[in-house]
Write a protein that holds these residues in place. Structure first.
Motif: not given
Length: 449
Positions: A373-374, A425-427, A441, A443-446
């Protein structure tokens, strides 16, 4: 002035009216097409019957008259009427009670009588040798009846479409107003100060639930920012009290001191305290700037693998000189949308944190890899770590574990890391003992990988 057509009811009613008018137009076209087809069919029937009479009466008008008499006697030509007249307009044969037109050709609306009742026929006049005129007419009652049925049918469809449209507009208006009323009530409650209120979901998964979910996420974000502001105010008041007190004491000491050398030393110490405070405020402002998401406007495609490799190589000499070992595992060509400078700052803070708060002999690992997912980035060490109770608070401003309070720093490094990760937009999460690790992590959209 309220414009009803801009409301939900007005818009749906306008659409319904448009459909009703479209039905009416389609009905008018269908009516005209059908009407013309029926008239052509009737004309064709009359023409065939006229030709049949002429073919049967090949010996002249007497043969045609005889054929007319046979048909009327047999009653085999329902709805068809005949009239044969001579050059003086005298009837030779046929009982059709009408005036034979003097000119040959079709007459669409020819009045005639049946038992004294006025009717309308569609007719064809044909001139025969000797000045005789043959008239064959067909009653238009079937066409008129079909026309009336079509008119009633499409008027009924128009009325039903209009009523259904108005009913749908009324129903949609009620549902929409109720759903919007819930949003309005929630907004009013929040304005009144109840920041815990959220827009209720119907559970249908429709557009309103989608908007409500987005609004609730926005409200959660606002509530988080408000809590963050409250926490920052509390942290600033609490954690800066001690350095401000030290600064006050240094200045008071300088004012009381008569010896020039000692007075200068006190002023220099006060200047050092002031510089440290300025660094803290600068860090706080920087964190606030990152949390404001303004940096997203300048995001570009960044080679995260190259960023991590460059920062790791820059830190390797200082880590080794302090007795630490730096081990890296960096997947190549992992790219993402972001700010290179902020990503460098994020990794720098993590490595600074590992170098300052772990003893000599500690191994620090940097792992960058692609996930389903990223992109995943982990900076871990085998040092003393933190407890499960301490880990959740370390991303807060001024948060420090007890054993680190004697070391330099103000507990803002990991707060900056959390702000940078959120801006991308990560965690970010912290793993407690054994050792210490920050796992990030994106995300894939980033991520572009």
């Amino acid at each position: 002035m309220k414009r009803w057509w801009r409301g939900t009811f007005g818009l749906v009613a306008a659409v319904a009216l448009g459909f009703a008018l479209a039905t009416l137009v389609i009905g008018a076209v269908a009516f005209e097409t059908t009407h013309e087809a029926l008239e052509l069919q009737l004309d064709h029937r009359i023409a065939i019957e006229t030709q049949a009479l002429i073919d049967e009466g090949q010996d002249g008008h007497e043969g045609v008259a005889a054929a007319i008499r046979r048909r009327e006697a047999a009653s085999s030509t329902a709805s068809l009427g005949y009239r044969l007249v001579d050059a003086q307009n005298r009837t030779v044969a046929g009982s059709l009670d009408t005036i034979v037109p003097p000119k040959p050709g079709y007459v669409e609306l020819l009045p005639y009588k049946v038992d004294g009742e006025e009717r309308i026929a569609q007719s064809l006049t044909t001139v025969l040798p000797g000045g005789y005129r043959l008239l064959v007419g067909a009653d238009r009652a079937a066409i008129d009846e079909m026309d009336n049925r079509f008119i009633l049918l499409f008027l009924g469809a128009f009325g039903a479409m209009l009523l259904l449209g108005i009913g749908a507009a009324w129903l949609v208006g009620i549902v929409t107003r109720r759903r919007l009323a819930r949003i309005d009530q929630t907004a009013a409650a929040i304005i009144a100060g109840d920041l815990s209120r959220r827009v209720p979901l119907a559970g249908s998964g429709d557009e309103f639930d989608g908007v409500a979910t987005t609004l609730n996420r926005m409200l959660d974000r606002i509530a988080g920012l408000m809590e963050n502001l409250r926490q920052v105010s509390s942290d600033v008041a609490h954690d800066l009290r001690t350095p401000l007190t030290r600064l006050q004491n240094r200045l008071d000491e300088a004012l009381r001191e008569h010896d020039a050398v000692l007075q200068r030393e006190a002023i220099e110490a006060a200047a050092g305290e002031a510089g440290e405070l300025l660094e803290v405020f600068s860090a706080l402002l920087r964190i606030a700037e990152v949390e404001g998401m303004a940096a997203r406007a300048h995001f570009q495609t960044v080679d995260l693998s190259a960023v991590v490799a460059d920062v790791a190589e820059a830190f390797r000499p200082s880590m080794e000189s302090s007795g630490h070992q730096l081990v890296t595992s960096i997947a190549p060509a992992l790219t993402m949308r972001g700010d290179r400078r902020l990503l460098q700052q994020m990794l720098t803070n993590l490595l600074d944190n590992a170098a300052q708060h772990t003893p000599q002999g500690t191994t620090v690992h940097i792992v960058l890899e692609s996930t389903h997912n990223g992109i995943s980035l982990a900076v871990t060490d085998d040092g003393p770590g933190v407890s499960e109770n301490e880990a959740p608070d370390l991303f807060n401003r001024f948060a420090r574990v007890d054993r680190s309070r004697s070391t330099p720093g103000h507990g803002l490094g990991l707060a900056m890391v959390a702000a940078i990760v959120a801006a991308h937009s990560g965690k970010a999460t912290i793993t407690p003992r054994p050792g210490f690790g920050v796992h990030i992590n994106f995300e894939r959209h980033r991520a572009v990988c």
